[in-house]
Scaffold this motif. Structure first.
Motif, PDB file in Angstrom:
ATOM      1  N   GLU A   1       4.413  10.140   5.999  1.00  0.00           N
ATOM      2  CA  GLU A   1       4.901  10.437   4.652  1.00  0.00           C
ATOM      3  C   GLU A   1       6.419  10.290   4.580  1.00  0.00           C
ATOM      4  O   GLU A   1       6.967   9.722   3.630  1.00  0.00           O
ATOM      5  CB  GLU A   1       4.492  11.863   4.257  1.00  0.00           C
ATOM      6  CG  GLU A   1       4.904  12.263   2.862  1.00  0.00           C
ATOM      7  CD  GLU A   1       4.561  13.715   2.557  1.00  0.00           C
ATOM      8  OE1 GLU A   1       4.000  13.963   1.486  1.00  0.00           O
ATOM      9  OE2 GLU A   1       4.852  14.583   3.406  1.00  0.00           O
TER      10      GLU A   1
ATOM     11  N   GLN B   1       7.371   6.644   4.657  1.00  0.00           N
ATOM     12  CA  GLN B   1       7.036   6.021   3.376  1.00  0.00           C
ATOM     13  C   GLN B   1       8.108   6.326   2.330  1.00  0.00           C
ATOM     14  O   GLN B   1       8.473   5.454   1.522  1.00  0.00           O
ATOM     15  CB  GLN B   1       5.672   6.524   2.890  1.00  0.00           C
ATOM     16  CG  GLN B   1       5.183   5.881   1.600  1.00  0.00           C
ATOM     17  CD  GLN B   1       4.910   4.408   1.771  1.00  0.00           C
ATOM     18  OE1 GLN B   1       4.153   4.022   2.647  1.00  0.00           O
ATOM     19  NE2 GLN B   1       5.514   3.577   0.928  1.00  0.00           N
TER      20      GLN B   1
ATOM     21  N   SER C   1       2.481   7.973  -3.943  1.00  0.00           N
ATOM     22  CA  SER C   1       3.493   7.454  -3.030  1.00  0.00           C
ATOM     23  C   SER C   1       4.906   7.744  -3.506  1.00  0.00           C
ATOM     24  O   SER C   1       5.834   7.790  -2.700  1.00  0.00           O
ATOM     25  CB  SER C   1       3.311   5.947  -2.844  1.00  0.00           C
ATOM     26  OG  SER C   1       3.496   5.266  -4.080  1.00  0.00           O
TER      27      SER C   1
ATOM     28  N   ASN D   1      10.346   3.700   0.301  1.00  0.00           N
ATOM     29  CA  ASN D   1      10.398   3.745  -1.163  1.00  0.00           C
ATOM     30  C   ASN D   1      11.839   3.736  -1.650  1.00  0.00           C
ATOM     31  O   ASN D   1      12.169   3.089  -2.654  1.00  0.00           O
ATOM     32  CB  ASN D   1       9.689   4.996  -1.677  1.00  0.00           C
ATOM     33  CG  ASN D   1       8.179   4.914  -1.519  1.00  0.00           C
ATOM     34  OD1 ASN D   1       7.626   3.829  -1.347  1.00  0.00           O
ATOM     35  ND2 ASN D   1       7.521   6.066  -1.565  1.00  0.00           N
TER      36      ASN D   1
END
Length: 909
Positions: free
Chosen positions: A880, A883, A830, A887
């Motif tokens: 993605e 994410q 991740s 993050n």
């Protein structure tokens, strides 16, 4: 005005040779750019001449090892690996020195049915090179045997073919050490690597039974094929000397004509010459002619003007029975002792700077397609080089074509390196190589000098004299010269000698070069720059692998430019008399070696052709004014500094501009360097701005002031007070994504099953700054009409990141279409950098191919095992991306906590 004077015309049919003269005035402008094109078996095809050319590269069966009976037509090869040419036996890692490559016997077999249009044609197979010794069979019949790995292997297959059914070409080759043919030296004591296989193109040439011959097949001194030479070259006029060899394999005498047309690149015809020819049955005849061109556009590295010379053989009704075209460049070359090198009747005026080149490439060894040869030449020309020494062998015809087109002089070498065998057969095979390389390359305007001797070899003096005589007899016209090492036996036979530059300034002179030059000779340095501690360890300031980073690359660049110790360098050649006309760096690219476990790391670029700092130092020596006629010019500025925590305070900049401004950070200090045009020496010395970079300033601006985007180095190159070039470097922050790009010099990937292109993956921060200090592995997935060369066994996929990048080789299939490349880090998570995608297309072939579809299908099954369906779709990519955004928000919280409890950094005011 047109004047035709036919000499001895009344006795024409009794004479072996005919001389004609044509005088024509023509004036035209420089040509524009054009797409690269490559010759086939020494010529360029011409429509409607009766001559056909096919690529035989696709779909061969391959076996590594010795076998009995594999030459037989009915031998079962279905379990062999399917490959396409060029093929180098195996894929190897980027670090493949120390004799890790295979040496031994191999077999190739190709199944095919000739096109119906070739039923009544004479047919030849033309292999541009097969490494080592080889035998060529067709349908079980041995047609030719060859010794040596760098020159054409040609077979007349006319009588051996089944015109209506399946045919099998079988090639046995062996690249094992063999002292009976050159180079002759064992690979484990050799400074390069033999590699192996059918590593260059294979062509099928079909024509009528009255035809222009092939000079390498005919084996006639200064004869065979088409021979174009020059005399009386000046700005006012030039004589183009034409000689052609025509063979008649019919049962009756042939009566017809030879026709020449001279055209500009844009197709405008500027001259035409036609004269009768008569050839008896099963005989050959040579006829000669001359075209005098007034006000010619002369070939020069700064303006490599090429004419297209069309030649046709016409029957008595005016129908073409054979023909092709050659690109020719009108130029004169003279070496005048103390007066140096003259081009086109004038002193060249500046040192001719170049580099040596081995053609091996990462993963594939010597087996590179024509496009890679052209890209190599383009990269070297862009670096400001005007000359290449073909170390230590004749190189691919496509490279010679590229040098003609781009304006690179070439020193053409005979195969050989530190080895002599007293056996007469070895010496005779050397002479054969000399003659055949002259026959192959004699029509290239890029040929600057022949080097017929064996590199760094203790041979008898008589051999040197004989070697030069081979060249002189094969090229008995003006503007042909040969060179030899000044320390070698028999150097007295040669007008051009290789030695290091002599200069009264001992600080830039090698200690052993103290003697005054012989004023009757012209001098050139065949290899300069390498500086090992000893010839076993091979540690040298010149040998800096790209992934070793800033300090080694900075030292390499300074060593090549002007080191603080006495050694031949770029500067040396600009402090000497014109009698010493230049030098060739050792080496243009990193390359593999047999006798040492390490590759040679002294290249301006690595083995994938990724540049080091020294590449840009060389580029800074090129003319700053853009030349519309060719590459290798234009303003540039480059900062050799990465702004990492380990980077030095001083900043090196390479530029060919009159003035360079360097600014450190937004609202920061600006430094200025003005070129001293009165200074003697290299045109653009390395510029070093002292005490510029301080990592703690970066830390203060980034952490305390949150001004990460204001931290940078900006170099501006100025000419006449105007900014003409810029380069900006920013510190690479957190690795967040991958980048993908094509390293293709704007060339299309051709769907011929052999062409490949380098795709470069890079680790970058959110702004696209490449993270040079990184140890990831990157993996690629391919879908569409392409395949990846190499696998995990040689660290080709996944591949290690070196100095921020990981190059991959993507090869075309036999069908044009899209290729989708997706790159990701090997260990996904991740917090790991986001994937990257690149889509590009292959283009249809430019020349017809001959192959069996079933065999071609087997290539996909055996080579393209990496073509797995992608498990990444648009929805997953969007997930993605989101994410990563989440993050970033979460990590900001972590940063705040770390700053709160961490030790504060003390900054100077």
């Amino acid at each position: 005005m047109l004047k035709i004077d036919v000499l001895h015309s009344k006795r024409f049919f009794k004479r072996f040779s005919v001389t004609l003269s044509l005088v024509i005035a023509c004036t035209f402008h420089a040509w524009g750019t054009s797409n690269p094109e490559y010759s086939t078996a020494g010529f360029f095809p011409l429509d409607a001449t009766g001559r056909e050319v096919y690529s035989m590269n696709p779909a061969w069966r391959f076996h590594k090892g010795a076998l009995s009976g594999a030459e037989s037509k009915d031998f079962n090869d279905r379990d062999w690996t399917a490959v396409s040419l060029p093929h180098g036996i195996e894929y190897l890692s980027a670090e493949a020195s120390g004799c890790v490559n295979y040496q031994g016997e191999v077999w190739y077999r190709k199944h095919f049915t000739p096109p119906a249009t070739l039923k009544n044609k004479r047919i030849f197979l033309h292999f541009e090179a097969i490494m080592g010794k080889c035998k060529v069979f067709v349908n079980g019949n041995l047609l030719t045997e060859h010794f040596g790995g760098y020159l054409p292997v040609i077979a007349d297959v006319t009588e051996a073919l089944d015109r209506d059914g399946d045919n099998v070409i079988a090639v046995w080759a062996d690249n094992s050490d063999d002292p009976l043919y050159p180079p002759g030296k064992q690979q484990d004591v050799l400074d390069f690597t033999y590699f192996g296989g059918i590593y260059r193109d294979c062509w099928l040439i079909a024509h009528n039974r009255v035809f222009i011959t092939d000079p390498n097949y005919e084996n006639e001194t200064a004869g065979g094929g088409l021979f174009v030479s020059f005399d009386g070259v000046s700005d006012a006029a030039a004589d183009v000397l034409l000689k052609i060899h025509v063979r008649n394999s019919e049962k009756n005498t042939f009566t017809g004509a030879v026709e020449y047309k001279l055209l500009q690149q844009n197709g405008t015809q500027v001259a035409r010459l036609k004269f009768p020819v008569r050839v008896q049955a099963n005989k050959a005849q040579t006829v000669s002619g001359k075209i005098t061109v007034k006000n010619p556009l002369l070939w020069h590295p700064d303006a490599p003007s090429l004419y297209s010379l069309q030649v046709r053989i016409l029957d008595k009704n005016g129908n073409s029975v054979d023909g092709y075209r050659r690109r020719i460049g009108i130029r004169s070359i003279e070496f005048k002792g103390k007066d140096g090198f003259w081009l086109n009747g004038k002193p060249y005026g500046t040192p001719l700077m170049g580099a040596n080149r081995h053609q091996d490439f990462a993963i594939v060894g010597n087996a590179v397609p024509n496009s890679v040869h052209w890209r190599d030449a383009k990269k070297l020309k862009d670096a400001g080089l005007n000359m290449i020494r073909n170390a230590h062998c004749p190189q691919d015809p496509a490279f010679m074509d590229a040098c003609d087109e781009l304006g690179l002089f070439v020193i053409v070498n005979t195969p050989g390196w530190q080895f002599w065998n007293k056996a007469p057969i070895f010496e005779q095979r050397v002479y054969s190589d000399i003659r055949n390389v002259v026959r192959r390359d004699r029509n290239h305007p890029s040929v600057w000098l022949w080097e017929p001797i064996l590199n760094e070899t203790d041979y008898p003096a008589a051999f040197a004299g004989n070697a030069k005589e081979c060249v002189d007899s094969e090229y008995p016209y003006p503007y042909s010269y040969s060179g030899c090492d000044s320390r070698a036996s028999g150097n007295e036979y040669f007008p051009v000698l290789f030695k290091h530059p002599y200069t009264p300034d001992a600080s830039v002179r090698m200690e052993d070069e103290v003697s005054e030059p012989d004023l009757s000779k012209t001098y050139f340095t065949r290899e300069w720059g390498d500086c090992p501690d000893d010839w076993s360890a091979h540690n040298s300031p010149s040998r800096a692998a790209r992934n070793w980073g800033e300090q080694p690359m900075l030292i390499q660049a300074q060593h090549y430019a002007r080191p603080s110790y006495p050694y031949s360098c770029y500067e040396s050649f600009f402090l000497i008399a014109p009698q010493h006309v230049g030098g060739a760096l050792w080496h243009s690219f990193d390359h593999q070696r047999g006798y040492h476990p390490d590759p040679f790391y002294g290249g301006l670029m690595d083995i994938f052709r990724q540049p080091k700092y020294s590449y840009y130092m060389f580029m800074a020596q090129r003319p700053a004014v853009k030349n519309e006629h060719t590459a290798g010019s234009g303003p540039m500025v480059f900062i050799a500094h990465e702004m990492t925590p380990f980077s030095g305070k001083d900043v090196a900049v390479y530029s060919n501009c009159d003035e360079v401004r360097l600014t450190c950070n937004k609202d920061g200090k600006t430094y200025t360097h003005t070129k001293d045009k009165a200074r003697k020496g290299m045109v653009s010395p390395v510029i070093v701005f002292s005490d510029v970079f301080d990592f703690m300033t970066d830390a203060r601006m980034s952490m305390n002031e949150q001004r990460q985007n204001d931290v940078y180095l900006l170099a501006e190159g100025l000419i006449d007070g105007q900014v003409v070039a810029t380069h900006k470097v920013c510190p690479a922050r957190r690795p967040e994504k991958l980048l993908l790009w094509l390293d293709n010099e704007q060339m299309d990937l051709e769907a011929n099953g052999s062409d490949f292109v380098t795709v470069v993956a890079a680790i970058a921060d959110g702004n696209g700054n490449i993270k040079r200090l990184n140890n990831y592995f990157v993996k690629l997935q391919i879908e569409g009409e392409g395949r990846l060369l190499g696998d995990a066994n040689i660290m080709a996929n996944p591949a290690p990141v070196r100095w921020g990048t990981a190059p991959f080789l993507i090869q075309s299939t036999l069908k044009s279409g899209k290729i989708r490349v997706t790159a990701s880090v090997l260990l996904e998570g991740s917090q790991m950098p986001a994937t990257a995608e690149l889509v590009f297309e292959t283009v249809p072939v430019t020349k017809p191919l001959i192959y069996h579809p079933d065999e071609a299908g087997a290539i996909t099954q055996t080579v393209a095992i990496e073509n797995k369906p992608l498990d990444i779709n648009d929805a997953k990519r969007e997930i993605e991306r989101l994410q990563k955004e989440l993050n970033t928000i979460r990590l900001k919280e972590v940063e705040i906590q770390q700053q709160k409890f961490g030790e504060p950094v003390q900054f100077k005011n």
